[in-house]
Design a protein around this motif. Sequence first.
Motif, short mmCIF file in Angstrom:
data_model
loop_
_atom_site.label_atom_id
_atom_site.label_comp_id
_atom_site.label_asym_id
_atom_site.label_seq_id
_atom_site.Cartn_x
_atom_site.Cartn_y
_atom_site.Cartn_z
N THR A 42 -40.77 17.20 -29.50
CA THR A 42 -39.88 17.44 -30.18
C THR A 42 -40.75 18.40 -31.17
O THR A 42 -42.07 17.61 -31.74
CB THR A 42 -39.35 16.10 -30.93
N ARG A 86 -29.61 28.06 -20.55
CA ARG A 86 -29.96 26.60 -20.21
C ARG A 86 -30.88 26.82 -21.87
O ARG A 86 -30.92 25.25 -21.89
CB ARG A 86 -30.99 26.65 -19.43
N LEU A 160 -24.70 21.92 -27.28
CA LEU A 160 -24.88 20.61 -26.70
C LEU A 160 -23.63 21.03 -25.40
O LEU A 160 -23.73 20.61 -23.93
CB LEU A 160 -25.23 19.71 -26.91
N ASP A 163 -24.73 21.33 -22.20
CA ASP A 163 -26.16 20.71 -21.20
C ASP A 163 -27.73 21.46 -21.00
O ASP A 163 -28.00 20.72 -20.19
CB ASP A 163 -25.89 19.78 -19.97
N ASP A 165 -31.43 22.53 -21.70
CA ASP A 165 -33.36 22.22 -21.71
C ASP A 165 -33.62 22.68 -23.08
O ASP A 165 -34.92 21.43 -23.02
CB ASP A 165 -33.62 23.07 -20.48
N VAL A 167 -33.31 22.94 -26.95
CA VAL A 167 -32.45 22.95 -27.56
C VAL A 167 -33.40 23.52 -29.30
O VAL A 167 -34.39 22.82 -29.34
CB VAL A 167 -31.75 21.60 -28.41
N LEU A 191 -31.66 12.94 -28.33
CA LEU A 191 -31.35 13.64 -27.87
C LEU A 191 -32.93 13.79 -26.82
O LEU A 191 -33.48 14.07 -26.17
CB LEU A 191 -31.62 15.17 -28.31
N LYS A 192 -34.16 13.37 -27.97
CA LYS A 192 -35.39 13.14 -27.37
C LYS A 192 -35.59 12.05 -26.70
O LYS A 192 -36.29 11.66 -25.59
CB LYS A 192 -35.80 12.81 -28.92
N GLN A 194 -33.55 11.84 -24.33
CA GLN A 194 -33.02 12.03 -22.85
C GLN A 194 -33.90 13.26 -22.53
O GLN A 194 -33.76 13.66 -21.25
CB GLN A 194 -31.37 12.86 -22.92
N LYS A 196 -35.30 15.78 -23.46
CA LYS A 196 -34.58 17.21 -23.97
C LYS A 196 -35.60 17.70 -24.44
O LYS A 196 -36.67 17.20 -25.16
CB LYS A 196 -33.47 17.08 -25.18
N THR A 197 -36.09 19.19 -24.76
CA THR A 197 -36.74 19.71 -25.71
C THR A 197 -36.84 19.55 -26.92
O THR A 197 -34.98 21.15 -26.62
CB THR A 197 -37.66 20.93 -25.17
N ILE A 198 -36.73 19.64 -27.73
CA ILE A 198 -36.24 20.07 -29.18
C ILE A 198 -37.40 21.24 -30.21
O ILE A 198 -37.89 20.11 -30.61
CB ILE A 198 -35.73 18.54 -30.07
#
Length: 314
Positions: A42, A86, A160, A163, A165, A167, A191-192, A194, A196-198
Amino acid sequence: MEPPALALHTENLTKTYRTGFWLRQKVTSLNQVSLTVYGGETFGLLGPNGAGKTTFMKLVLGIIRPTGGGGTVLGRPLGDRLIKARIGYLPENPYLYESLTGWECLELMSTLHQVPRSVQKQRLPELLDLVGLAQQAARKKTLRRYSKGMLQRIGLAQSLVNDPDLVLLDEPMSGLDPLGRYQVREIILQLKSQGKTIFFNSHILSDVEHLCDRVAVLARGELLAVGTLDELLGSGQTYQVQGRGGTADRLAEWIDNLAYQGGFWQGQLRINLPEFVQGLADTEAELLNLNLERQSLEEFFVQQLRQRGYTQSV
């Protein structure tokens, strides 16, 4: 161990606009910004209004083209249309169809992303539950009747539906009350978890400090600092001490900003802790309180701007 995959990488990314009646004046919104974001982290991009944060995000998304430099997103060049499937994106002020309900909005966005109907039936309820809009009243209410916090949450849900990769969130807490900010923070933390790259822009430093693995400071289009909070703020090796007894002259050898009154004293430890404790043992002074501290992200941010003469931005 293999190095983490690169989710986002830019090299000397620059964006210059032409302004004026004859378009003869040049304004550099982004100046040679080199930045790397790793998969699963993140990342927070900080900066005052007009720093170039949104310009950077638009370049990453391929909405505008760079004047100079380049980069990659999920292994593909900036602006590659195939990679957009993505990516999830929440603009600072999402423009959604006000006549649609929350459910219909997500249905539309899912269809635009070519998400199969069978997948929509499972994913849309999960997204509404994630953002706290799973109640029938919220699902059936038109967006024009949504509050600012509800619009921000449905906007986050629409980012989202595919889904993604990666965000990208542009000022996700902007204009929200404390409860709304807390709710959005909790969603980002989910989300983190899970994986995900935020990547998000913000000038609300407390949120960034709470959420981010790494941060960068941007001002007037220039990158001032990049790193983890420990790297930027220090690992916390500054101690605030309080005690009583001893002499001011002796204590001043160990303590900065010493305040000594009525036999009690306090200040900031200058030497290492074991040496200080040993020194106290050789005197009649007594340590009453010891706190480990470091400067806040806000203090670091203001310091970076002032050191480079950005006084009008602070």
